[in-house]
Every structure is written in structure tokens, then in C-alpha cells.
Design a protein around this motif. Structure first.
Motif, PDB file in Angstrom:
ATOM      1  N   VAL A 139       0.832  -1.202   0.000  1.00 19.98           N
ATOM      2  CA  VAL A 139       0.000   0.000   0.000  1.00 19.98           C
ATOM      3  C   VAL A 139       0.867   1.253   0.000  1.00 19.98           C
ATOM      4  N   ASN A 140       0.303   2.303  -0.602  1.00 19.23           N
ATOM      5  CA  ASN A 140       0.900   3.631  -0.556  1.00 19.23           C
ATOM      6  C   ASN A 140      -0.216   4.582  -0.149  1.00 19.23           C
ATOM      7  N   VAL A 141       0.004   5.329   0.930  1.00 15.96           N
ATOM      8  CA  VAL A 141      -1.009   6.228   1.467  1.00 15.96           C
ATOM      9  C   VAL A 141      -0.453   7.644   1.472  1.00 15.96           C
ATOM     10  N   LYS A 142      -1.233   8.598   0.907  1.00 20.76           N
ATOM     11  CA  LYS A 142      -0.765   9.980   0.842  1.00 20.76           C
ATOM     12  C   LYS A 142      -1.861  10.935   1.301  1.00 20.76           C
ATOM     13  N   ASN A 143      -1.482  11.859   2.169  1.00 15.22           N
ATOM     14  CA  ASN A 143      -2.381  12.919   2.618  1.00 15.22           C
ATOM     15  C   ASN A 143      -2.174  14.123   1.713  1.00 15.22           C
ATOM     16  N   THR A 144      -3.160  14.447   0.898  1.00 12.29           N
ATOM     17  CA  THR A 144      -3.027  15.545  -0.062  1.00 12.29           C
ATOM     18  C   THR A 144      -3.519  16.875   0.507  1.00 12.29           C
ATOM     19  N   SER A 145      -3.972  16.881   1.756  1.00 16.37           N
ATOM     20  CA  SER A 145      -4.532  18.096   2.343  1.00 16.37           C
ATOM     21  C   SER A 145      -3.475  18.886   3.112  1.00 16.37           C
ATOM     22  N   ASP A 146      -3.895  20.045   3.628  1.00 17.29           N
ATOM     23  CA  ASP A 146      -2.995  20.886   4.413  1.00 17.29           C
ATOM     24  C   ASP A 146      -3.254  20.749   5.912  1.00 17.29           C
ATOM     25  N   GLN A 147      -3.902  19.654   6.306  1.00 14.51           N
ATOM     26  CA  GLN A 147      -4.138  19.394   7.723  1.00 14.51           C
ATOM     27  C   GLN A 147      -3.801  17.938   8.041  1.00 14.51           C
ATOM     28  N   GLU A 173       4.371  -2.271  10.025  1.00 15.44           N
ATOM     29  CA  GLU A 173       5.165  -1.211   9.397  1.00 15.44           C
ATOM     30  C   GLU A 173       4.591   0.189   9.649  1.00 15.44           C
ATOM     31  N   ASN A 174       3.719   0.307  10.662  1.00 17.39           N
ATOM     32  CA  ASN A 174       3.196   1.613  11.078  1.00 17.39           C
ATOM     33  C   ASN A 174       2.533   2.396   9.939  1.00 17.39           C
ATOM     34  N   LEU A 175       1.674   1.717   9.209  1.00 19.09           N
ATOM     35  CA  LEU A 175       0.973   2.354   8.098  1.00 19.09           C
ATOM     36  C   LEU A 175      -0.396   2.900   8.520  1.00 19.09           C
ATOM     37  N   TYR A 176      -0.718   2.772   9.799  1.00 23.29           N
ATOM     38  CA  TYR A 176      -1.970   3.280  10.334  1.00 23.29           C
ATOM     39  C   TYR A 176      -1.702   4.540  11.155  1.00 23.29           C
ATOM     40  N   GLY A 177      -2.745   5.356  11.317  1.00 19.26           N
ATOM     41  CA  GLY A 177      -2.610   6.493  12.224  1.00 19.26           C
ATOM     42  C   GLY A 177      -2.536   7.826  11.521  1.00 19.26           C
ATOM     43  N   ASN A 178      -1.855   8.769  12.162  1.00 14.13           N
ATOM     44  CA  ASN A 178      -1.818  10.145  11.667  1.00 14.13           C
ATOM     45  C   ASN A 178      -0.934  10.302  10.441  1.00 14.13           C
ATOM     46  N   LEU A 179      -1.384  11.182   9.545  1.00 14.24           N
ATOM     47  CA  LEU A 179      -0.604  11.584   8.383  1.00 14.24           C
ATOM     48  C   LEU A 179      -0.528  13.108   8.400  1.00 14.24           C
ATOM     49  N   ALA A 180       0.683  13.627   8.460  1.00  7.47           N
ATOM     50  CA  ALA A 180       0.866  15.078   8.445  1.00  7.47           C
ATOM     51  C   ALA A 180       0.523  15.622   7.058  1.00  7.47           C
TER      52      ALA A 180
END
Length: 229
Positions: A139-147, A173-180
């Protein structure tokens, strides 16, 4: 006599100029390989970085590297144990869940016989920790927002005969949780299949979590993704 002197002086100047030109050309020729060598080293360093990045995604302390397994029935073995490919999917797609982009690829089902030193680790995951089946996803997870957002790429995985929650992932592999803001995470998830007949498995369903803000308020509802084999 004056003419001879002038001629000799002219010849000396001419020879001096030629020598200077030759030295300049020689110096230039010597410098060019250095530049090329420097460029080659830079390219080598870039390639090395890419290879290291790929390795960090594939090499898990909990399971063998399955990157070479592309044909059902084939087996690989390393210090972590032995795996045999039972099923593979061509799925490689990106799904948007609000401001989060989730890409799932390289989905495989494998039979796994862990090395003796890993058997105890799998005691809490499998009914038979010495040999079992599991499904792995990249998986690849990306946060595209500014929050900052909170997200789980797999909140619930279903095979039709059993369900697995995010706490069942053994790759850790710590892929869960907060994304800056703008943060991207990549890695693998693995779920042991205790009740699934992998010989008859036609698809799995991945249910993501909602996308939450820092106050645990839901921003976007979860999505369900079906992955065929």
C-alpha cells in the motif's frame, strides 16, 4: 641579421603559443573524464538510493522477500522461512478517500512455513504457527490536504469466510494512524488466513477506515475495495 632574429623570435612566439594551446587542450581533456566520472557516481548514488528504497519496502523481518514470486506454485526460502505462492492479483489502482490517496498493489496469497525463531511470534496470529496461509498487500497512502488526518488503509479485510481487522496485520510497518500535511507512507500489510480455503479464493474485500481529523471527527466515509485474483 635583424631578419633572422625577428624570424627566430617569431618562431619562438609561435611555438610558445602552440605549446600553450596544447597544454590548454590537454588540461581540458583531462578534466572531461572527471566530470563524466562525477556524473556516473551521481547516477550510481541515485540508483543505489532507489534500490535501498525498494528494499526497505520489500524486506520484512517477519516474512521472506516475495518480490521474485510471480508464478503460482513457485517457492522461495531465506532466513525467515519458506513461502509458496498460492494466488496473485493484477490489481494496481489508486482510490481517493477524501483527501487521502490509497494505492493498493502486489496482492498475493502465500503458504508460509516460518523459521524456528519466528514460530513463537506467530502464535498469536495462527491456529498452526508452523505453517499457514496469509495474504499480503503493498500500500501507498498519501495525505493531499494541508491538515493532519488519521487513516487506516485496511480497517477490515474480508475473504468471504473470515474477517481480519487492522490489529491482525503482522508486518507492523506503522501504516496506520496520523498523516501530516503532504505526508506519504508506503509499505506492506500481512494477514494470516486461518479459515479461508485459498484454493477457492476468488477475491478479497478491503474496507478502509473513515478519514478523521485530529479531533477524531470524521471527514470522509470509508470505502470498500474489491480485489480479484
Amino acid at each position: 641579421m635583424k631578419y633572422v632574429v625577428v624570424t627566430l623570435l617569431s618562431a619562438s612566439l609561435l611555438l610558445g603559443g602552440c605549446a600553450a594551446n596544447n597544454e590548454g587542450q590537454s588540461t581540458g581533456s583531462q578534466n572531461e573524464p572527471s566530470t563524466n566520472t562525477s556524473e556516473a557516481n551521481d547516477n550510481q548514488n541515485k540508483d543505489s538510493s532507489i534500490n535501498e528504497s525498494d528494499k526497505s519496502i520489500m524486506d520484512s523481518p517477519q516474512a521472506p522477500d516475495d518480490s521474485s514470486l510471480t508464478e503460482v506454485g513457485k517457492t522461495v526460502e531465506d532466513q525467515d522461512g519458506m513461502i509458496t505462492l498460492k494466488a496473485i492479483s493484477k490489481y494496481d489502482e489508486t482510490t481517493s478517500i477524501g483527501d487521502v490517496e490509497l494505492t493498493i498493489s502486489d496482492v498475493k496469497v502465500m503458504d508460509y512455513a516460518p523459521s524456528p525463531d519466528l514460530v513463537d511470534f506467530f502464535h498469536g496470529y495462527s491456529d498452526n504457527e508452523t505453517q499457514f496461509n496469509y495474504v499480503k498487500l503493498r500500500v501507498n497512502v498519501k495525505n493531499t490536504s494541508d491538515q493532519t488526518v488519521n487513516f487506516a488503509p485496511v480497517s477490515l479485510l474480508e475473504t468471504g469466510s473470515e474477517k481480519k481487522g487492522f490489529e491482525d496485520d503482522f508486518y507492523l510497518e506503522n501504516l496506520y494512524g496520523n498523516l501530516a500535511p503532504g505526508e506519504e507512507k508506503a509499505g506492506q500489510l500481512g494477514f494470516v488466513l486461518n479459515e479461508t480455503d485459498v484454493e477457492k479464493l476468488e477475491s478479497i474485500t478491503v474496507n478502509t477506515s473513515d478519514v478523521f481529523d485530529e479531533n477524531k471527527e470524521s471527514l470522509t466515509e470509508a470505502k470498500s475495495i474489491t480485489i480479484p485474483f
